[in-house]
Motif scaffolding. Structure first.
Motif, PDB file in Angstrom:
ATOM      1  N   HIS A  27      86.069   3.609  27.127  1.00  0.00           N
ATOM      2  CA  HIS A  27      87.316   4.344  26.981  1.00  0.00           C
ATOM      3  C   HIS A  27      87.476   5.021  25.631  1.00  0.00           C
ATOM      4  O   HIS A  27      88.472   5.679  25.395  1.00  0.00           O
ATOM      5  CB  HIS A  27      88.496   3.405  27.254  1.00  0.00           C
ATOM      6  N   GLU A  28      86.508   4.881  24.750  1.00  0.00           N
ATOM      7  CA  GLU A  28      86.584   5.569  23.468  1.00  0.00           C
ATOM      8  C   GLU A  28      86.239   7.034  23.677  1.00  0.00           C
ATOM      9  O   GLU A  28      85.290   7.346  24.390  1.00  0.00           O
ATOM     10  CB  GLU A  28      85.591   4.970  22.463  1.00  0.00           C
ATOM     11  N   PRO A  29      87.002   7.964  23.069  1.00  0.00           N
ATOM     12  CA  PRO A  29      86.659   9.386  23.235  1.00  0.00           C
ATOM     13  C   PRO A  29      85.307   9.671  22.576  1.00  0.00           C
ATOM     14  O   PRO A  29      85.031   9.213  21.481  1.00  0.00           O
ATOM     15  CB  PRO A  29      87.792  10.121  22.521  1.00  0.00           C
ATOM     16  N   ARG A  30      84.462  10.396  23.281  1.00  0.00           N
ATOM     17  CA  ARG A  30      83.124  10.689  22.774  1.00  0.00           C
ATOM     18  C   ARG A  30      82.949  12.173  22.444  1.00  0.00           C
ATOM     19  O   ARG A  30      81.888  12.594  22.054  1.00  0.00           O
ATOM     20  CB  ARG A  30      82.085  10.267  23.788  1.00  0.00           C
ATOM     21  N   TRP A  31      83.964  13.001  22.657  1.00  0.00           N
ATOM     22  CA  TRP A  31      83.838  14.423  22.386  1.00  0.00           C
ATOM     23  C   TRP A  31      84.569  14.780  21.116  1.00  0.00           C
ATOM     24  O   TRP A  31      85.466  14.092  20.675  1.00  0.00           O
ATOM     25  CB  TRP A  31      84.387  15.241  23.552  1.00  0.00           C
ATOM     26  N   ARG A  32      84.160  15.837  20.541  1.00  0.00           N
ATOM     27  CA  ARG A  32      84.822  16.379  19.362  1.00  0.00           C
ATOM     28  C   ARG A  32      85.158  17.834  19.667  1.00  0.00           C
ATOM     29  O   ARG A  32      84.434  18.501  20.400  1.00  0.00           O
ATOM     30  CB  ARG A  32      83.878  16.338  18.156  1.00  0.00           C
ATOM     31  N   ALA A  33      86.214  18.314  19.094  1.00  0.00           N
ATOM     32  CA  ALA A  33      86.577  19.711  19.286  1.00  0.00           C
ATOM     33  C   ALA A  33      85.494  20.595  18.685  1.00  0.00           C
ATOM     34  O   ALA A  33      84.935  20.284  17.638  1.00  0.00           O
ATOM     35  CB  ALA A  33      87.915  19.995  18.623  1.00  0.00           C
ATOM     36  N   ASP A  34      85.175  21.683  19.362  1.00  0.00           N
ATOM     37  CA  ASP A  34      84.157  22.620  18.898  1.00  0.00           C
ATOM     38  C   ASP A  34      84.843  23.678  18.045  1.00  0.00           C
ATOM     39  O   ASP A  34      85.607  24.489  18.560  1.00  0.00           O
ATOM     40  CB  ASP A  34      83.474  23.252  20.111  1.00  0.00           C
ATOM     41  N   PRO A  35      84.590  23.686  16.732  1.00  0.00           N
ATOM     42  CA  PRO A  35      85.260  24.651  15.854  1.00  0.00           C
ATOM     43  C   PRO A  35      84.979  26.104  16.244  1.00  0.00           C
ATOM     44  O   PRO A  35      85.857  26.948  16.147  1.00  0.00           O
ATOM     45  CB  PRO A  35      84.702  24.354  14.462  1.00  0.00           C
ATOM     46  N   ALA A  36      83.759  26.398  16.712  1.00  0.00           N
ATOM     47  CA  ALA A  36      83.431  27.772  17.102  1.00  0.00           C
ATOM     48  C   ALA A  36      84.251  28.183  18.323  1.00  0.00           C
ATOM     49  O   ALA A  36      84.755  29.313  18.394  1.00  0.00           O
ATOM     50  CB  ALA A  36      81.941  27.902  17.391  1.00  0.00           C
ATOM     51  N   ALA A  37      84.414  27.273  19.277  1.00  0.00           N
ATOM     52  CA  ALA A  37      85.209  27.582  20.467  1.00  0.00           C
ATOM     53  C   ALA A  37      86.681  27.762  20.107  1.00  0.00           C
ATOM     54  O   ALA A  37      87.354  28.636  20.651  1.00  0.00           O
ATOM     55  CB  ALA A  37      85.042  26.483  21.513  1.00  0.00           C
ATOM     56  N   GLU A  38      87.164  26.937  19.187  1.00  0.00           N
ATOM     57  CA  GLU A  38      88.554  27.085  18.750  1.00  0.00           C
ATOM     58  C   GLU A  38      88.763  28.435  18.065  1.00  0.00           C
ATOM     59  O   GLU A  38      89.748  29.132  18.321  1.00  0.00           O
ATOM     60  CB  GLU A  38      88.936  25.956  17.799  1.00  0.00           C
ATOM     61  N   LEU A  39      87.838  28.826  17.205  1.00  0.00           N
ATOM     62  CA  LEU A  39      87.917  30.108  16.521  1.00  0.00           C
ATOM     63  C   LEU A  39      87.857  31.257  17.524  1.00  0.00           C
ATOM     64  O   LEU A  39      88.641  32.210  17.437  1.00  0.00           O
ATOM     65  CB  LEU A  39      86.790  30.245  15.494  1.00  0.00           C
ATOM     66  N   ALA A  40      86.944  31.167  18.480  1.00  0.00           N
ATOM     67  CA  ALA A  40      86.830  32.204  19.499  1.00  0.00           C
ATOM     68  C   ALA A  40      88.116  32.290  20.316  1.00  0.00           C
ATOM     69  O   ALA A  40      88.575  33.390  20.650  1.00  0.00           O
ATOM     70  CB  ALA A  40      85.637  31.928  20.408  1.00  0.00           C
ATOM     71  N   GLY A  41      88.705  31.150  20.633  1.00  0.00           N
ATOM     72  CA  GLY A  41      89.957  31.145  21.389  1.00  0.00           C
ATOM     73  C   GLY A  41      91.084  31.828  20.631  1.00  0.00           C
ATOM     74  O   GLY A  41      91.845  32.613  21.190  1.00  0.00           O
ATOM     75  N   ARG A  42      91.175  31.545  19.334  1.00  0.00           N
ATOM     76  CA  ARG A  42      92.217  32.204  18.516  1.00  0.00           C
ATOM     77  C   ARG A  42      91.954  33.697  18.402  1.00  0.00           C
ATOM     78  O   ARG A  42      92.872  34.512  18.475  1.00  0.00           O
ATOM     79  CB  ARG A  42      92.284  31.555  17.143  1.00  0.00           C
ATOM     80  N   ALA A  43      90.684  34.077  18.247  1.00  0.00           N
ATOM     81  CA  ALA A  43      90.340  35.500  18.093  1.00  0.00           C
ATOM     82  C   ALA A  43      90.635  36.272  19.368  1.00  0.00           C
ATOM     83  O   ALA A  43      91.189  37.379  19.319  1.00  0.00           O
ATOM     84  CB  ALA A  43      88.874  35.648  17.705  1.00  0.00           C
ATOM     85  N   THR A  44      90.284  35.702  20.531  1.00  0.00           N
ATOM     86  CA  THR A  44      90.547  36.415  21.783  1.00  0.00           C
ATOM     87  C   THR A  44      92.040  36.482  22.067  1.00  0.00           C
ATOM     88  O   THR A  44      92.527  37.495  22.563  1.00  0.00           O
ATOM     89  CB  THR A  44      89.803  35.771  22.971  1.00  0.00           C
ATOM     90  N   ALA A  45      92.787  35.448  21.730  1.00  0.00           N
ATOM     91  CA  ALA A  45      94.239  35.484  21.904  1.00  0.00           C
ATOM     92  C   ALA A  45      94.851  36.542  20.997  1.00  0.00           C
ATOM     93  O   ALA A  45      95.728  37.300  21.418  1.00  0.00           O
ATOM     94  CB  ALA A  45      94.844  34.114  21.615  1.00  0.00           C
ATOM     95  N   HIS A  46      94.367  36.621  19.765  1.00  0.00           N
ATOM     96  CA  HIS A  46      94.869  37.622  18.817  1.00  0.00           C
ATOM     97  C   HIS A  46      94.583  39.040  19.326  1.00  0.00           C
ATOM     98  O   HIS A  46      95.374  39.953  19.118  1.00  0.00           O
ATOM     99  CB  HIS A  46      94.233  37.403  17.444  1.00  0.00           C
ATOM    100  N   ALA A  47      93.447  39.214  20.008  1.00  0.00           N
ATOM    101  CA  ALA A  47      93.078  40.530  20.539  1.00  0.00           C
ATOM    102  C   ALA A  47      93.753  40.817  21.878  1.00  0.00           C
ATOM    103  O   ALA A  47      93.534  41.872  22.468  1.00  0.00           O
ATOM    104  CB  ALA A  47      91.562  40.609  20.690  1.00  0.00           C
ATOM    105  N   GLY A  48      94.579  39.880  22.354  1.00  0.00           N
ATOM    106  CA  GLY A  48      95.251  40.075  23.636  1.00  0.00           C
ATOM    107  C   GLY A  48      94.354  39.777  24.820  1.00  0.00           C
ATOM    108  O   GLY A  48      94.595  40.261  25.921  1.00  0.00           O
ATOM    109  N   LEU A  49      93.331  39.019  24.623  1.00  0.00           N
ATOM    110  CA  LEU A  49      92.373  38.688  25.677  1.00  0.00           C
ATOM    111  C   LEU A  49      92.389  37.197  25.983  1.00  0.00           C
ATOM    112  O   LEU A  49      91.335  36.583  26.162  1.00  0.00           O
ATOM    113  CB  LEU A  49      90.966  39.123  25.266  1.00  0.00           C
ATOM    114  N   SER A  50      93.570  36.612  26.037  1.00  0.00           N
ATOM    115  CA  SER A  50      93.687  35.172  26.289  1.00  0.00           C
ATOM    116  C   SER A  50      92.939  34.787  27.553  1.00  0.00           C
ATOM    117  O   SER A  50      92.959  35.511  28.542  1.00  0.00           O
ATOM    118  CB  SER A  50      95.153  34.771  26.421  1.00  0.00           C
ATOM    119  N   GLY A  51      92.298  33.654  27.500  1.00  0.00           N
ATOM    120  CA  GLY A  51      91.561  33.162  28.655  1.00  0.00           C
ATOM    121  C   GLY A  51      90.116  33.617  28.685  1.00  0.00           C
ATOM    122  O   GLY A  51      89.349  33.181  29.526  1.00  0.00           O
ATOM    123  N   LEU A  52      89.716  34.504  27.773  1.00  0.00           N
ATOM    124  CA  LEU A  52      88.343  34.960  27.708  1.00  0.00           C
ATOM    125  C   LEU A  52      87.544  33.974  26.866  1.00  0.00           C
ATOM    126  O   LEU A  52      87.875  33.729  25.715  1.00  0.00           O
ATOM    127  CB  LEU A  52      88.276  36.355  27.090  1.00  0.00           C
TER     128      LEU A  52
END
Length: 112
Positions: A27-52
């Protein structure tokens, strides 16, 4: 860090060979947030491309490269696919469409 009991009963940070994880370890979490994916998510949202997702951009790049006439081997190397067969499996329908257009161009070429 998880703690395991050795055959002698002493605590260890390594599991015994052949022993599965203990209930508390499962039951211990084994994943870590991916900084590159988080950055890409913020960049696409900023560009109006949320969900890409970054993988969507990868497919777009591959599709545009195929449409421009690149070879399957070239696209394979660009994507880092281990085998050209994998690239063909994913993009086969697009390659077939491109072949249809190529045949049409050859059929209407001067001297044909």
């Amino acid at each position: 860090m998880a703690s395991f009991a050795s055959p002698s009963g002493r605590a260890s940070n390594r599991p015994n060979v052949g022993e599965g994880p203990r209930r508390s370890d499962v039951h211990e979490p084994r994943w870590r947030a991916d900084p590159a994916a988080e950055l890409a998510g913020r960049a696409t949202a900023h560009a109006g491309l949320s969900g890409l997702a970054p993988h969507d951009l990868r497919h777009t790049a591959a599709s545009l490269t195929i449409a421009s006439g690149a070879s399957v081997k070239g696209v394979q190397r660009m994507l880092g696919n281990h085998e050209a067969a994998m690239t063909l499996n994913v993009y086969a329908s697009q390659i077939e469409d491109d072949l249809d257009h190529a045949f049409d161009r050859v059929a209407t070429a001067p001297g044909s």
